[in-house]
Design an enzyme around this catalytic site. Structure first.
Site, mmCIF file in Angstrom:
data_model
loop_
_atom_site.group_PDB
_atom_site.id
_atom_site.type_symbol
_atom_site.label_atom_id
_atom_site.label_comp_id
_atom_site.label_asym_id
_atom_site.label_seq_id
_atom_site.Cartn_x
_atom_site.Cartn_y
_atom_site.Cartn_z
ATOM 1 N N TRP A 90 0.843 -1.215 0.000
ATOM 2 C CA TRP A 90 0.000 0.000 0.000
ATOM 3 C C TRP A 90 0.863 1.245 0.000
ATOM 4 O O TRP A 90 0.549 2.244 -0.645
ATOM 5 C CB TRP A 90 -0.958 -0.020 1.189
ATOM 6 C CG TRP A 90 -1.763 -1.275 1.218
ATOM 7 C CD1 TRP A 90 -1.814 -2.197 2.224
ATOM 8 C CD2 TRP A 90 -2.609 -1.785 0.164
ATOM 9 N NE1 TRP A 90 -2.631 -3.244 1.863
ATOM 10 C CE2 TRP A 90 -3.130 -3.020 0.620
ATOM 11 C CE3 TRP A 90 -2.970 -1.333 -1.101
ATOM 12 C CZ2 TRP A 90 -4.003 -3.792 -0.163
ATOM 13 C CZ3 TRP A 90 -3.824 -2.104 -1.882
ATOM 14 C CH2 TRP A 90 -4.331 -3.308 -1.414
ATOM 15 N N ASP A 91 1.952 1.195 0.758
ATOM 16 C CA ASP A 91 2.904 2.310 0.734
ATOM 17 C C ASP A 91 3.440 2.543 -0.675
ATOM 18 O O ASP A 91 3.587 3.687 -1.118
ATOM 19 C CB ASP A 91 4.104 1.988 1.633
ATOM 20 C CG ASP A 91 3.889 2.409 3.084
ATOM 21 O OD1 ASP A 91 3.112 3.343 3.329
ATOM 22 O OD2 ASP A 91 4.517 1.791 3.962
ATOM 23 N N ILE A 92 3.770 1.443 -1.347
ATOM 24 C CA ILE A 92 4.333 1.556 -2.693
ATOM 25 C C ILE A 92 3.306 2.174 -3.640
ATOM 26 O O ILE A 92 3.611 3.118 -4.387
ATOM 27 C CB ILE A 92 4.798 0.175 -3.180
ATOM 28 C CG1 ILE A 92 6.060 -0.227 -2.401
ATOM 29 C CG2 ILE A 92 5.048 0.167 -4.685
ATOM 30 C CD1 ILE A 92 6.499 -1.646 -2.644
ATOM 31 N N GLY B 107 2.897 5.877 -2.847
ATOM 32 C CA GLY B 107 4.018 6.683 -3.332
ATOM 33 C C GLY B 107 3.946 6.920 -4.833
ATOM 34 O O GLY B 107 4.261 8.006 -5.330
#
Lengths: 418, 418
Positions: free
Chosen positions: B178-180, B183
């Protein structure tokens, strides 16, 4: 700000500002990465026409499906696009695609494709029809050989460090994370290239390989460097957090919670809420460690989790939620997809990026728009087209084809039945 | 095409075309999403200055780390940026940030931040210093409350369908997917907004919540619709592929392979290579099913895998590789991160997006550039800065601060030791 009707082929009301308004995307795609790239561009205001073979591409019936066999996956990844189908194996069908590319106004054309080994779809071919074309080719591997999320993931190390510590076999992810990242790279690349085209008048050829996306991310996160520099084989540690403290815990009534303590404040709060200050402090003294340090609490994670577990396992889920809510801790209940849908229907769970849409061929259900919100106005979800539904309108509007010519193409099998 | 030195603060040779050249990104960030967003913009040619508190942000020592405690994670997510540190708790330090935003030329300024609850960093505050600012705020939840990948993942259904079928507990992902995605949405949003700014002269405020990214993707993939429309609780099926046929298999020498049969051709090839045509055909007749259909082979996946397994378990890994290579099947060996690094060193595994870099504070190791390749020229990896290393040069170049003023600020604790 630009507001445009072009970006809104479904006819729904729009008051969106649309940063990519005017962009004309022709997408020849399947599965996740390329369709998600196209859909993300649509959510930013581009008009996106997805072109499939007559009868649909290989993802037309991809699961999850309804009881009638309609693909909820296809409907989810092609929202807000128009759908054209032509016979892509034969020259006349391919020529229609070329003409569509050629019919775009200068400064607007984008082609996104993951079709492999199709020279007629290459940048060098299609730029002959549109000199300033931006063309994105999604590959499996960068040499053009095929790969899918599941094979790329196996190759890149993650399944061997995912899952319970005592599990010996690889654990694949269910979320096609590499496809998702690849699709968002496609959108990033196109958006950046359009700015460049506005400034210079020049298009470009972009290529991206699914396996390169995975390789880059394994590198970006330091996982490859760890293997190379420290020679440490990263261990499989279940739901613990590498180098800090986090884990899932179960309440007495069997609900599970993920709890993350990254900062000193989180750590203090975790000890307070689980009433473990005295025991943890005694452990620190006896072991000569300092659990306000992330590396020390990682080292002793099992012992610490064993202490915290006693509090969770005697609290009801309501008690856990009430107690954790009063702290700064990062935590969440585990939810099934069914729970997620139910939560969206509650006042606490209501989310402006999700709303009920009426999806042709399926019916009414909750569907997400874009998580990227500009100036406070969420991009609303739009339905996906029925396969091929825009074939005749698009060929008429864009190429000026008249009834007789369309009828001839249909008889020749180049176009679908109307 | 624009070639620029600004995009190349490390001084390495560059012949890249850089679609976002001239963009000036000020990043106040930590962990993955916002830093990855900034790094992706840097890889597209933007100049990115990451500003941290003196001594570093909460991700300064995030694992994986070297034996000396240097963060390989931080080095991986901040490649190609400049690093400035100031006291961000006090007014004079905050004023330096505002002045840096104000010092950008019109049409160039971007702020990316995931700092929560910092009014002085808000769009409304900072646009007073730069009227056409593009400002991206990354949230945990859209209401501004904190969340991290691990808690968002728990909330969104995936851990309860990941992992072995007989496993009862949630299985978290190790990849912060999810972070990826978040970003890369940041990079997409900024790139699209810069095109809009070129055309209209207007900046904008972008917001994105990590939990909205997860929610949108669960919806895009049809997983929420499945729960709502069909009421089907998606099962946990280990390494099988939902609705088609794929699984991991082990060779006699214990190497594991992921094998995916999506198309009819794949299926034929799988039967041929495992010498199971006769048995599978007999099964089809007896059961009245057609395994050239994906749903039928999904329904009988265990029986089919049991037949294929016999071939894999009597072949060596070399025999498996040779046999599968001669087919159209999608397959890959499972690799550890150590295997991935070793493979990159072979002629078959050499990859133009990865090269040896000399990372200050750590040493020499393989590091990835961007997977997004423009006009056939990969974006080379660049080292990350040492924390704070660009503080004095940036304040001198950008704000024209002279030695005495800098010395005064250092004495007052606003700037770090030089």
């Amino acid at each position: 700000m630009v507001t445009t009707d072009r970006s809104n082929p479904s006819g729904a009301q729009s008051t969106q500002t649309t940063p990519l308004a005017g962009l004309q995307v022709i997408e020849l795609s399947s599965f996740v990465a390329a369709p998600l790239g196209g859909m993300t561009l649509a959510q930013l205001g581009a008009e996106v026409i997805r072109i499939d073979p007559i009868g649909g591409g290989p993802d037309q019936h991809r699961w999850p499906i309804t009881n009638d066999g309609a693909s909820l996956y296809w409907a989810g990844l092609n929202k807000g696009k128009r759908s054209v189908t032509v016979d892509l194996r034969a020259e006349p069908g391919r020529d229609l695609v070329r003409q569509l590319v050629g019919s775009c106004a200068p400064g607007t054309a984008v082609v996104v494709t993951n079709s492999a080994g199709q020279d007629w779809l290459s940048y060098d071919e299609l730029r002959r029809y549109q000199a300033d074309l931006i063309h994105v080719q999604v590959h499996g591997h960068s040499d053009g050989t095929p790969a899918v999320d599941y094979t790329v993931n196996a190759e890149m190390g993650f399944p061997l460090v995912t899952g319970p510590a005592n599990h010996a076999d690889p654990v694949n992810h269910v979320l096609p994370a590499w496809d998702i990242a690849c699709g968002l790279y496609v959108a990033t690349g196109v958006a950046a290239a359009t700015r460049h085209r506005e400034l210079t008048g020049e298009g470009c050829k972009l290529t991206i390989a699914l396996s390169d996306v995975a390789l880059a991310m394994a590198g970006n996160l330091g996982m490859l460097a760890e293997a190379e520099v420290t020679k440490v084989q990263r261990p499989r540690i279940g739901n613990y957090l590498y180098g800090s403290f986090a884990r899932d815990f179960s309440s007495v009534d069997g609900r599970r919670f993920m709890v993350v303590a990254l900062t000193r404040r989180h750590w203090r709060d975790l000890l307070t809420v689980t009433e473990t200050q005295v025991a943890v402090s005694a452990l620190e003294d006896a072991l000569g460690v300092d659990f306000s340090r992330e590396d020390d609490r990682y080292e002793y994670r099992e012992a610490l989790a064993g202490l915290f577990d006693r509090w969770f396992s005697r609290c009801t889920s309501a008690e856990v939620e009430a107690a954790l809510s009063a702290t700064a801790l990062l935590w969440a209940p585990y939810r099934t997809f069914t729970d997620v849908v139910a939560h969206l229907g509650t006042s606490a769970g209501k989310n402006p990026i999700v709303e009920q849409i009426d999806q042709p061929g399926i019916g009414s259900y909750l569907s997400p728009g874009s998580p990227l919100v500009q100036d406070g106005r969420p991009v609303r979800a739009r339905p996906a087209p029925l396969l091929g539904t825009d074939t005749y309108p698009v060929l008429t509007e864009r190429l000026g084809l008249q009834r007789e010519e369309l009828s001839r193409l249909r008889s020749a099998g180049v176009l679908p039945e109307q």
